[in-house]
Every structure is written in structure tokens, then in C-alpha cells.
Design a protein around this motif. Structure first.
Motif, PDB file in Angstrom:
ATOM      1  N   GLY A   1       2.185   4.752   3.451  1.00 58.11           N
ATOM      2  CA  GLY A   1       3.064   3.806   2.759  1.00 58.11           C
ATOM      3  C   GLY A   1       4.028   4.516   1.822  1.00 58.11           C
ATOM      4  O   GLY A   1       5.216   4.180   1.763  1.00 58.11           O
ATOM      5  N   GLN A   2       3.527   5.501   1.099  1.00 59.31           N
ATOM      6  CA  GLN A   2       4.392   6.272   0.190  1.00 59.31           C
ATOM      7  C   GLN A   2       5.485   6.992   0.977  1.00 59.31           C
ATOM      8  O   GLN A   2       6.656   6.987   0.583  1.00 59.31           O
ATOM      9  CB  GLN A   2       3.551   7.284  -0.607  1.00 59.31           C
ATOM     10  CG  GLN A   2       4.397   8.116  -1.571  1.00 59.31           C
ATOM     11  CD  GLN A   2       3.566   9.107  -2.389  1.00 59.31           C
ATOM     12  OE1 GLN A   2       2.341   9.090  -2.369  1.00 59.31           O
ATOM     13  NE2 GLN A   2       4.246   9.965  -3.103  1.00 59.31           N
ATOM     14  N   ALA A   3       5.097   7.604   2.106  1.00 61.50           N
ATOM     15  CA  ALA A   3       6.082   8.335   2.930  1.00 61.50           C
ATOM     16  C   ALA A   3       7.149   7.377   3.475  1.00 61.50           C
ATOM     17  O   ALA A   3       8.336   7.729   3.526  1.00 61.50           O
ATOM     18  CB  ALA A   3       5.374   9.059   4.075  1.00 61.50           C
TER      19      ALA A   3
ATOM     20  N   GLY B   1       0.816  -1.219   0.000  1.00 62.08           N
ATOM     21  CA  GLY B   1       0.000   0.000   0.000  1.00 62.08           C
ATOM     22  C   GLY B   1       0.842   1.258   0.000  1.00 62.08           C
ATOM     23  O   GLY B   1       0.626   2.157   0.806  1.00 62.08           O
ATOM     24  N   SER B   2       1.789   1.344  -0.958  1.00 65.88           N
ATOM     25  CA  SER B   2       2.715   2.482  -0.937  1.00 65.88           C
ATOM     26  C   SER B   2       2.535   3.425  -2.125  1.00 65.88           C
ATOM     27  O   SER B   2       3.428   4.188  -2.450  1.00 65.88           O
ATOM     28  CB  SER B   2       4.164   1.982  -0.830  1.00 65.88           C
ATOM     29  OG  SER B   2       4.385   0.855  -1.642  1.00 65.88           O
TER      30      SER B   2
ATOM     31  N   THR C   1       2.203  12.391   7.457  1.00 71.31           N
ATOM     32  CA  THR C   1       2.788  11.109   7.026  1.00 71.31           C
ATOM     33  C   THR C   1       4.276  11.061   7.395  1.00 71.31           C
ATOM     34  O   THR C   1       4.818   9.989   7.648  1.00 71.31           O
ATOM     35  CB  THR C   1       2.618  10.902   5.515  1.00 71.31           C
ATOM     36  OG1 THR C   1       3.182  12.000   4.820  1.00 71.31           O
ATOM     37  CG2 THR C   1       1.147  10.763   5.153  1.00 71.31           C
ATOM     38  N   LYS C   2       4.920  12.233   7.452  1.00 72.05           N
ATOM     39  CA  LYS C   2       6.347  12.275   7.842  1.00 72.05           C
ATOM     40  C   LYS C   2       6.512  11.838   9.299  1.00 72.05           C
ATOM     41  O   LYS C   2       7.468  11.128   9.633  1.00 72.05           O
ATOM     42  CB  LYS C   2       6.922  13.675   7.625  1.00 72.05           C
ATOM     43  CG  LYS C   2       8.402  13.764   7.949  1.00 72.05           C
ATOM     44  CD  LYS C   2       8.988  15.133   7.675  1.00 72.05           C
ATOM     45  CE  LYS C   2      10.497  15.175   7.922  1.00 72.05           C
ATOM     46  NZ  LYS C   2      10.903  14.745   9.256  1.00 72.05           N
ATOM     47  N   ASP C   3       5.575  12.259  10.168  1.00 74.38           N
ATOM     48  CA  ASP C   3       5.638  11.810  11.570  1.00 74.38           C
ATOM     49  C   ASP C   3       5.650  10.278  11.624  1.00 74.38           C
ATOM     50  O   ASP C   3       6.402   9.674  12.386  1.00 74.38           O
ATOM     51  CB  ASP C   3       4.418  12.305  12.356  1.00 74.38           C
ATOM     52  CG  ASP C   3       4.398  13.810  12.553  1.00 74.38           C
ATOM     53  OD1 ASP C   3       5.464  14.412  12.745  1.00 74.38           O
ATOM     54  OD2 ASP C   3       3.278  14.385  12.525  1.00 74.38           O
ATOM     55  N   VAL C   4       4.775   9.665  10.822  1.00 77.17           N
ATOM     56  CA  VAL C   4       4.667   8.196  10.859  1.00 77.17           C
ATOM     57  C   VAL C   4       5.918   7.553  10.261  1.00 77.17           C
ATOM     58  O   VAL C   4       6.479   6.605  10.834  1.00 77.17           O
ATOM     59  CB  VAL C   4       3.401   7.702  10.117  1.00 77.17           C
ATOM     60  CG1 VAL C   4       3.249   6.195  10.294  1.00 77.17           C
ATOM     61  CG2 VAL C   4       2.153   8.416  10.625  1.00 77.17           C
ATOM     62  N   ALA C   5       6.368   8.089   9.137  1.00 72.40           N
ATOM     63  CA  ALA C   5       7.562   7.516   8.491  1.00 72.40           C
ATOM     64  C   ALA C   5       8.793   7.658   9.388  1.00 72.40           C
ATOM     65  O   ALA C   5       9.624   6.740   9.464  1.00 72.40           O
ATOM     66  CB  ALA C   5       7.798   8.189   7.142  1.00 72.40           C
ATOM     67  N   ASP C   6       8.902   8.775  10.093  1.00 73.22           N
ATOM     68  CA  ASP C   6      10.041   8.967  11.012  1.00 73.22           C
ATOM     69  C   ASP C   6      10.001   7.924  12.135  1.00 73.22           C
ATOM     70  O   ASP C   6      11.041   7.380  12.537  1.00 73.22           O
ATOM     71  CB  ASP C   6      10.016  10.376  11.625  1.00 73.22           C
ATOM     72  CG  ASP C   6      10.430  11.453  10.624  1.00 73.22           C
ATOM     73  OD1 ASP C   6      10.936  11.095   9.531  1.00 73.22           O
ATOM     74  OD2 ASP C   6      10.241  12.649  10.927  1.00 73.22           O
TER      75      ASP C   6
END
Ligand SMILES: NC(=O)c1ccc[n+]([C@@H]2O[C@H](COP(=O)([O-])OP(=O)(O)OC[C@H]3O[C@@H](n4cnc5c(N)ncnc54)[C@H](OP(=O)(O)O)[C@@H]3O)[C@@H](O)[C@H]2O)c1
Length: 244
Positions: free
Chosen positions: A18-20, A12-13, A213-218
């Protein structure tokens, strides 16, 4: 931890979280298998924008999804180090409306969120155990921890993934680490029409905003990079769980 040259599947990216995560891993030198089921062109475009990435079209509910996507990673890169189970689905149903949450809807949500994730983990086990430092990261939800979320079937599916994270962390150690990020409300295409929820979240959460989404990816990267973390469910909710 140096992630250069490692290989990840991120389900799911083509969009949102998912993309982030795919972008963040690529920036660390990881080669990513990008995936989506409906948004094929968007998924291909995300893969084309990421150095070393490849796109795999398919739904986590497809019979051969797991074996086929793992085979692609092995054929293209010769290894698989990181599996990010991010693909998910929901239906918005008031928790008090039991009649609307039919068994069919429960099956639809569990097919993607739980059974799809489980099938892929089974298919990836051998490849993850073959290399040094294999790992699984599940994107779950605050809804799997607290009495909240878009529907009871969704929240229950995410609770299942949280428990699965701990069970697998114990059973796959020390070869494979297994962790989860459990976000509260995140600004993505999924929640683009949820302004009322977002406003309520901003008023109630101690940090006074929904997540990016950056918070989640970090947070995903923190779990992936720390070799001493397994069985951790990182509740990324701006402090919201302090309030409910
Ligand atoms: N946004 C939030 O507030 C929030 C909060 C907590 C947890 N989460 C979790 O975060 C994850 C990502 O959500 P998001 O907000 O980033 O949503 P999103 O922007 O809608 O992205 C969802 C991604 O999953 C893909 N997908 C959906 N069903 C799939 C399937 N059966 N097989 C393969 N890919 C599939 C979508 O592409 P296609 O539709 O083309 O397949 C898309 O790439 C979900 O697991 C969700 O439960 C989100």
C-alpha cells in the motif's frame, strides 16, 4: 493517461504494498488519502512524506469507515477518482489443519478482506461515478487463483475479491473500471519472517525470486493508467502459476 490532480484512497498504506502504491501514485501527481488502523504514527509519517497527501486513521471494519474516508477525500480535494483496496489480514494455518481454521478465524479474515472492501466500495460508488474515469483496484493474491496461500480462509477471501473484481467490472462499466493485481510472494513486513517460503519460492518460480513492492506498484499503475482495461486480474507471480 495523465493522472495529475486525481485523488486516490489507498487502504492499508502505512507499510508494504500500500505504501509503495501511494508513493507511485504521488509521483504521477495523484493526491492520496493514506490509511492504516494500528500503525497511526507510521501512517501519518507516510502521508507527511507525500506531496498533497492526507492521513485517515481507521480500520476498514469500522462501521463508518467508508463514509468517513470518502467524506475526507471530498472535503479536502472535492473529488475521488481511484480507490485502491489493499488493506488485508491473514492467519498462517496449514491447509490440512481444518480444526485450526475456526469459524471465528474465517469471520475475522472475511471481515477485513471481503466485507471491509465491500463496505468501502459501496460508500465510494457515488463519488467514483461522479467524475470522468473513476476506478477501483483490488490487491488480491495468487492464493485466490491457485491452491496456495497462508491459510484456506485467506485464500478463499482473495478468491472472493477476484470474482468481485469481475462482477463489479461488468456492473459498473462504463463509468468505473475495476481491476486487480494478484501477487505471489512479495517482500514486505507481512512476509519478513517467511524465509523458508521465500527460499522455496525462489527455487520454484521461473523468474527465481519473490516480488518487490515496486513490482506490485508498477503493475497497479499499469492497470490504473490503461483506460481500456477492466475486469483484469493481473497475476504477478514471476511465473509461479505455471508450476502449480
Ligand atoms: N506480502 C505478500 O506476499 C502478499 C501477497 C499477495 C497479496 N498480498 C496482499 O497485499 C496487501 C498488503 O499486504 P502487505 O504485504 O503490504 O502487508 P503489510 O506490509 O503488513 O501492510 C498491510 C497494511 O494494511 C494495513 N491494515 C491491516 N489491517 C487493516 C485494517 N483492518 N484497516 C486498515 N488498514 C489495515 C496495515 O496497517 P495497520 O496494521 O496499522 O492497520 C498496513 O498498512 C494485503 O491485502 C495482502 O493480502 C500480500
Amino acid at each position: 493517461m495523465d493522472l495529475t490532480g486525481k485523488v486516490a484512497i489507498v487502504t492499508g498504506s502505512s507499510s508494504g504494498i500500500g505504501q509503495a502504491i501511494a508513493e507511485t501514485l504521488t509521483a504521477r501527481g495523484v493526491r492520496v488519502v493514506v490509511n492504516s488502523s494500528k500503525s497511526k504514527e507510521k501512517g501519518k509519517a507516510v502521508a507527511d512524506s507525500l506531496e498533497g497527501a492526507v492521513y485517515f486513521h481507521g480500520s476498514v471494519t469500522d462501521d463508518n469507515f467508508g463514509t468517513d474516508i470518502v467524506q475526507l477525500a471530498i472535503e479536502k480535494y472535492g473529488r475521488l477518482d481511484i480507490l485502491v483496496n489493499n488493506a488485508g489480514t491473514t492467519r498462517v494455518i496449514a491447509h490440512s489443519d481444518l480444526q485450526a481454521a475456526t469459524t471465528e478465524i474465517w469471520r475475522e479474515i472475511f471481515d477485513v478482506n471481503v466485507f471491509g472492501t465491500w463496505s468501502l466500495i459501496r460508500a465510494a460508488q457515488e463519488a467514483l461515478e461522479a467524475g470522468p474515469g473513476g476506478q477501483i483496484l483490488n490487491i488480491t493474491s495468487l492464493a485466490g487463483i491457485r491452491q496456495t496461500g497462508s491459510s484456506i480462509p485467506y485464500a478463499t477471501s482473495k478468491a472472493a475479491l477476484n470474482h468481485l473484481t469481475k462482477l463489479l467490472a461488468a456492473s459498473l462499466a462504463p463509468k468505473v473500471r475495476v481491476n486487480a493485481v494478484a501477487p505471489g510472494l512479495v517482500d514486505t513486513p507481512w512476509t519478513k519472517d517467511w524465509d523458508d517460503v521465500r527460499n522455496a519460492y525462489s527455487k520454484t518460480a521461473p523468474l527465481q525470486r519473490s516480488a518487490t513492492t515496486k513490482d506490485v506498484a508498477d503493475s497497479a499503475l499499469q492497470l490504473i493508467e490503461n483506460p481500456y482495461l477492466t475486469g483484469t486480474i493481473l497475476c504477478l507471480d514471476g511465473g509461479m502459476s505455471l508450476k502449480r
